[in-house]
Scaffold this active site. Structure first.
Site, PDB file in Angstrom:
ATOM      1  N   TYR A 129      -3.508 -14.138  -2.527  1.00 24.42           N
ATOM      2  CA  TYR A 129      -3.486 -12.874  -3.264  1.00 24.42           C
ATOM      3  C   TYR A 129      -4.425 -12.901  -4.472  1.00 24.42           C
ATOM      4  CZ  TYR A 129       0.836 -12.753  -0.518  1.00 24.42           C
ATOM      5  OH  TYR A 129       1.757 -12.835   0.498  1.00 24.42           O
ATOM      6  N   HIS A 130      -5.648 -13.376  -4.232  1.00 26.77           N
ATOM      7  CA  HIS A 130      -6.654 -13.439  -5.288  1.00 26.77           C
ATOM      8  C   HIS A 130      -7.936 -12.698  -4.886  1.00 26.77           C
ATOM      9  CE1 HIS A 130      -4.663 -17.561  -6.429  1.00 26.77           C
ATOM     10  NE2 HIS A 130      -3.924 -16.526  -6.794  1.00 26.77           N
TER      11      HIS A 130
END
Length: 552
Positions: free
Chosen positions: A468-469
């Site tokens: 989730y970057h």
């Protein structure tokens, strides 16, 4: 409705910009589609897996079927709430490596070297570490709005993991956010007094209270551009469409997914793609939506010999007791994200600085809350930090309400597979050290029977998940770079009065979790807007001297 500055997005960067502009006496309106961040699912650190799986707090994005991951669609959570993704993330605080920012500058982001950005990290931090406990006080800030703490590491597995890294030949770093990132040590978090310390708590709420910043709830449809200049933002709220006017500038800080989407809906993007959707072209910038990057990881899980993991609380009664203790005291297991130990290592000799990250967790569980079979267990999240793969965010429709198409193109390079296999094998070696071996009953996944390249590749293809970057979709670079979207002042190239400032402007993904670098981006962008700059730092980071000859 009007202000000098209108910011789209109340997340990590947007809140920081609003705070600094308001502090300087500017009038600011922050537009946020999401609702309140009050409530225990967001504010209780241990409840982190809940908000990113709740439509009320998350935009609910998914990638398109990823061609190199067997056609799987991967979740891409982005915060739809006050505080943005800082209100739904894992609260892990990582600045990134010094070399990340020197690389940015070499890629055209002049003035964003480590020496340039370090003072902004220091300005934003209220670090609660202690020099006598191993922290690098000279590298840290103590007066900023963002509280940064370390967990108590009460579970013996945390120290066992750090010790195993040392036994495997890696250094122990007293402060991976200080002078030396490389090594194993205590992990830091944006948690304060047992509560999530989001960008909303650190920046936005104090800015609103001070009086110069106003929060407007509404759905940002597009930037209004007249005669080549951004003059406001078209929003929808209460069923009506209106324009919030900006007398000075509009700043887009809506995430690596929504920022390029808003630019494209405003006529800024690849002219050919915009024309296909009937969107009038304001600025032909082919880099809008391109250069999408992320961190991909797997959970390596192990069954525990002793019942000392968090699994004993993974039931209705256990969760209720933890929740009640947190609710009334802000203490106990609920006051930690449970990511209290970590590691940063280099995958091979010839790799100049760490390219593998570890998050250790004393339970074997997924982000969606599903625990591994076998009861008591623990896990480490690991994967390469600097994939060569690049994807894109594109419009699926000219309708602002339609989600964009997201293709990360994960694992599209041969080097991705090579580096991922190295990460798995190096991790097994670490867990075979005496400090961890006494706790390992068996390897749950990948499973000890998976040894060959083909077997590990199959596991990666089926089990790798996003960390989730997402970043990079409005890349910063020189004004004459045809694929750059913003210049080093964060100004959109080809449009006056418009800037982008969030993780979308990163030329290359940083080494670790992105909340810290995103807040730093907001801090620094605010100074660019205000026409001021902090002096460069002369502190030199500690880097491995033997990196050409040795992996550790």
């Amino acid at each position: 409705m009007q202000a000098q500055y209108v910011i789209i997005g109340s997340g990590s960067a947007g809140s920081a910009i609003a705070y600094r502009l308001g502090e300087a006496g500017k009038s600011v309106i922050v537009i946020e589609q999401g609702g309140s961040d009050r409530g225990p699912f967001i504010q209780m650190p241990a409840a982190l897996s809940y908000p990113m799986n709740m439509p009320i707090y998350d935009w609910g994005f998914q990638s398109e079927p990823e061609p190199h991951l067997g056609g799987r669609r991967l979740a891409t959570p982005r915060g739809k709430v006050v505080g943005g993704s800082s209100s739904i993330n894992g609260m892990v605080y990582v600045r990134g490596n010094a070399k990340d920012y020197d690389t940015w500058e070499a890629m055209g982001a002049q003035g964003w070297s480590y020496a340039d950005v370090l003072p902004y990290f220091q300005r934003m931090e209220h670090w609660h570490g202690a020099e006598d406990a191993g922290g690098d006080a000279g590298f840290r800030g103590r007066k900023g709005p963002l509280h940064i703490t370390r967990g108590p590491r009460n579970n013996p597995l945390f120290d066992a993991f750090i010790k195993a890294g040392q036994q495997a030949g890696y250094p122990v770093t007293p402060d991976y956010n200080g002078a030396q990132q490389e090594g194993f040590g205590a992990m830091e978090a944006t948690i304060y007094k047992g509560q999530r310390w989001s960008a909303a708590n650190a920046y936005l709420k104090p800015a609103i209270k001070a009086g110069n910043v106003t929060l407007v709830r509404g759905f940002a449809r597009r930037v209004v551009i007249e005669a080549g200049r951004a003059v406001g933002v078209e929003i929808e709220r209460a069923g009506a469409i209106e324009v919030i006017r900006a007398s000075a500038e509009v700043i887009v800080a809506a995430s690596a997914i929504n920022s390029p989407k808003i630019l494209m809906l405003s006529g800024i993007g690849d002219a050919a793609q915009l024309a296909q959707l009937g969107i009038p072209v304001v600025a032909d910038r082919k880099g809008v939506g391109a250069n999408l990057q992320d961190h991909l990881e797997v959970y390596m899980q192990f069954q525990a010999k002793l019942p000392i993991t968090l699994y004993k609380y993974w039931n209705i009664l256990g969760k209720a007791l933890i929740g009640a203790q947190w609710l009334f005291t802000r203490k106990g297991l609920g006051a930690s994200n449970q990511f209290e130990a970590c590691g940063f290592i280099r995958s091979d000799k010839g790799v100049e600085y760490p390219d593998i990250q570890y998050h250790f967790l004393p339970i074997a569980v997924r982000y969606d809350g599903k625990v591994a079979a076998g009861g008591h267990g623990f896990q480490v999240h690991t994967g390469p930090m600097r994939s060569a793969s690049r994807g894109a965010v594109t419009l699926a429709s000219a309708d602002p309400k339609v989600a964009p198409k997201i293709v990360f193109n994960y694992m599209s390079q041969a080097s991705d597979w090579r580096d991922f296999r190295k990460a798995l094998r190096l991790t097994r070696e670490i867990f075979a050290q005496a400090a961890m071996a006494v706790h390992v009953k068996t390897e749950i996944q990948p499973g000890q029977d998976l040894q060959s390249d083909a077997e590990l590749d199959s596991f990666i293809r089926d089990h790798a998940e996003s960390a989730y970057h997402p970043c990079g979709t409005c890349r910063m670079g020189r004004a004459d770079d045809p694929l750059a979207v913003v210049d080093p002042e964060c100004r959109v190239i080809g449009v006056e009065g418009l800037r982008v400032a969030d993780s979308s402007i990163f030329p290359q993904v940083t080494n670790g979790n992105l909340n810290g670098p995103s807040i730093m981006t907001g801090e620094k962008a605010a100074d660019h807007i205000l026409g001021r700059r902090l002096a460069k730092s002369n502190l030199a980071p500690v880097m491995a001297q033997n990196w050409r000859e040795a992996q550790r």
